[in-house]
Design a protein around this motif. Structure first.
Motif, PDB file in Angstrom:
ATOM      1  N   ILE A  67       0.795  -1.050  -0.030  1.00 46.50           N
ATOM      2  CA  ILE A  67      -0.079   0.083  -0.038  1.00 46.50           C
ATOM      3  C   ILE A  67       0.843   1.317  -0.037  1.00 46.50           C
ATOM      4  O   ILE A  67       1.778   1.570   0.793  1.00 46.50           O
ATOM      5  N   GLY A  68       0.768   2.008  -0.983  1.00 44.31           N
ATOM      6  CA  GLY A  68       1.553   3.173  -1.102  1.00 44.31           C
ATOM      7  C   GLY A  68       1.246   4.178   0.086  1.00 44.31           C
ATOM      8  O   GLY A  68       0.241   4.386   0.606  1.00 44.31           O
ATOM      9  N   GLY A  69       2.475   4.873   0.477  1.00 47.62           N
ATOM     10  CA  GLY A  69       2.668   5.807   1.495  1.00 47.62           C
ATOM     11  C   GLY A  69       2.699   5.148   3.011  1.00 47.62           C
ATOM     12  O   GLY A  69       2.944   5.543   3.915  1.00 47.62           O
ATOM     13  N   HIS A  70       2.454   3.725   3.078  1.00 48.84           N
ATOM     14  CA  HIS A  70       2.795   3.057   4.123  1.00 48.84           C
ATOM     15  C   HIS A  70       3.848   2.957   4.814  1.00 48.84           C
ATOM     16  O   HIS A  70       4.732   2.929   4.123  1.00 48.84           O
ATOM     17  N   THR A  71       4.006   3.212   6.242  1.00 50.86           N
ATOM     18  CA  THR A  71       5.274   2.833   6.868  1.00 50.86           C
ATOM     19  C   THR A  71       5.314   1.722   7.616  1.00 50.86           C
ATOM     20  O   THR A  71       4.262   0.871   7.631  1.00 50.86           O
ATOM     21  N   GLY A  96      10.278   1.074   4.750  1.00 58.05           N
ATOM     22  CA  GLY A  96      11.437   1.767   5.014  1.00 58.05           C
ATOM     23  C   GLY A  96      11.469   3.151   4.552  1.00 58.05           C
ATOM     24  O   GLY A  96      11.709   4.243   5.064  1.00 58.05           O
ATOM     25  N   THR A  97      11.137   3.148   3.259  1.00 62.09           N
ATOM     26  CA  THR A  97      11.141   4.430   2.329  1.00 62.09           C
ATOM     27  C   THR A  97      10.356   5.363   2.948  1.00 62.09           C
ATOM     28  O   THR A  97      10.925   6.688   3.277  1.00 62.09           O
ATOM     29  N   ASN A  98       9.180   5.496   3.046  1.00 62.19           N
ATOM     30  CA  ASN A  98       8.130   6.168   3.849  1.00 62.19           C
ATOM     31  C   ASN A  98       8.350   6.563   5.314  1.00 62.19           C
ATOM     32  O   ASN A  98       8.181   7.774   5.863  1.00 62.19           O
ATOM     33  N   ASP A  99       9.042   5.474   6.049  1.00 62.61           N
ATOM     34  CA  ASP A  99       9.636   5.506   7.434  1.00 62.61           C
ATOM     35  C   ASP A  99      10.351   6.921   7.508  1.00 62.61           C
ATOM     36  O   ASP A  99      10.345   7.631   8.531  1.00 62.61           O
ATOM     37  N   PHE A 100      11.339   7.067   6.645  1.00 64.70           N
ATOM     38  CA  PHE A 100      12.221   8.030   6.584  1.00 64.70           C
ATOM     39  C   PHE A 100      11.974   9.399   5.953  1.00 64.70           C
ATOM     40  O   PHE A 100      12.805  10.159   5.909  1.00 64.70           O
ATOM     41  N   VAL A 101      10.710   9.384   5.504  1.00 60.45           N
ATOM     42  CA  VAL A 101      10.434  10.800   4.828  1.00 60.45           C
ATOM     43  C   VAL A 101      10.476  11.664   5.907  1.00 60.45           C
ATOM     44  O   VAL A 101       9.881  11.717   7.143  1.00 60.45           O
ATOM     45  N   ARG A 102      10.918  13.148   5.560  1.00 61.73           N
ATOM     46  CA  ARG A 102      11.109  13.977   6.783  1.00 61.73           C
ATOM     47  C   ARG A 102       9.620  14.857   6.681  1.00 61.73           C
ATOM     48  O   ARG A 102       9.413  15.463   5.654  1.00 61.73           O
ATOM     49  N   VAL A 103       9.042  14.842   7.734  1.00 69.47           N
ATOM     50  CA  VAL A 103       7.753  15.369   8.019  1.00 69.47           C
ATOM     51  C   VAL A 103       7.973  16.930   8.276  1.00 69.47           C
ATOM     52  O   VAL A 103       7.156  17.569   7.978  1.00 69.47           O
ATOM     53  N   ASN A 104       8.983  17.168   8.815  1.00 69.35           N
ATOM     54  CA  ASN A 104       9.124  18.825   8.875  1.00 69.35           C
ATOM     55  C   ASN A 104      10.293  19.254   8.641  1.00 69.35           C
ATOM     56  O   ASN A 104      10.803  20.500   9.016  1.00 69.35           O
ATOM     57  N   GLY A 105      11.111  18.752   7.818  1.00 68.02           N
ATOM     58  CA  GLY A 105      12.286  19.067   7.215  1.00 68.02           C
ATOM     59  C   GLY A 105      13.640  18.429   7.837  1.00 68.02           C
ATOM     60  O   GLY A 105      14.401  18.318   7.442  1.00 68.02           O
ATOM     61  N   THR A 106      13.111  17.868   9.081  1.00 71.52           N
ATOM     62  CA  THR A 106      14.271  17.207   9.896  1.00 71.52           C
ATOM     63  C   THR A 106      14.058  15.900  10.319  1.00 71.52           C
ATOM     64  O   THR A 106      14.882  15.358  10.516  1.00 71.52           O
ATOM     65  N   ASP A 107      12.834  15.738  10.917  1.00 75.08           N
ATOM     66  CA  ASP A 107      12.483  14.383  11.730  1.00 75.08           C
ATOM     67  C   ASP A 107      11.890  13.443  10.574  1.00 75.08           C
ATOM     68  O   ASP A 107      11.079  13.780   9.979  1.00 75.08           O
TER      69      ASP A 107
END
Length: 160
Positions: A67-71, A96-107
């Motif tokens: 499922i796209g976008g899932h962590t 893993g890919t979406n887990d490490f997407v930066r939500v606020n530019g840093t985290d």
């Protein structure tokens, strides 16, 4: 005893609107004799054709649970519905890919520590299927470069 299947590449299969796609094995392909393969992941699992091709070549039923976008956190919430309920013989795990997407530019969306815990829990759940049902095998894919880069950043190191 758990078995690990190595060399799974990042990609996967088409996703139906209901959330999982199913493909039947080729009648004349006796390799794994109609075993069930569940590909469990994000859009890299949902949008590629390699799982369908592999299942057909190996004479396996395929359940694509990408499922796209899932962590990895989303994965834990849907494991019973999308994996355990399918009575799998083989499971690929690719998050893993979406887990490490930066939500606020840093985290990242999911911290490295939580990612590790989530992935260990998913593997434990597949291993529990092995004990409860049959000899379920696990194929694990890790987003090595992203994990290494995040770990280096957390350790204050240069990831190059």
């Amino acid at each position: 005893m758990k078995k690990w299947i190595a060399g799974i590449s990042a990609a996967a299969l088409m996703l139906s609107a209901a959330g999982t796609a199913v493909a039947a094995p080729a009648e004349d392909a006796p390799v794994l004799d109609c075993s069930t393969l569940v590909t469990f992941g994000d859009s890299l699992t949902a949008l590629s054709s390699w799982p369908q091709d592999a299942a057909k070549e190996l004479n396996m039923y395929l359940v694509n649970a990408g499922i796209g976008g899932h962590t990895s956190a989303n994965a834990l919430a849907r494991f019973d519905r999308d994996v355990a309920s399918k009575d799998p013989d083989f499971v690929t795990i690719a998050f893993g890919t979406n887990d490490f997407v930066r939500v606020n530019g840093t985290d990242p969306q999911v911290s490295l520590e939580d990612f590790r815990t989530n992935m260990e829990t998913i593997v434990d759940k597949v291993e529990a299927l092995e004990l409860q049902q049959k000899n379920t095998k696990i194929a694990m894919e890790q987003m090595q470069a992203q994990i290494a880069a995040l770990q280096a950043k957390l350790n204050g190191e240069d990831a190059r």
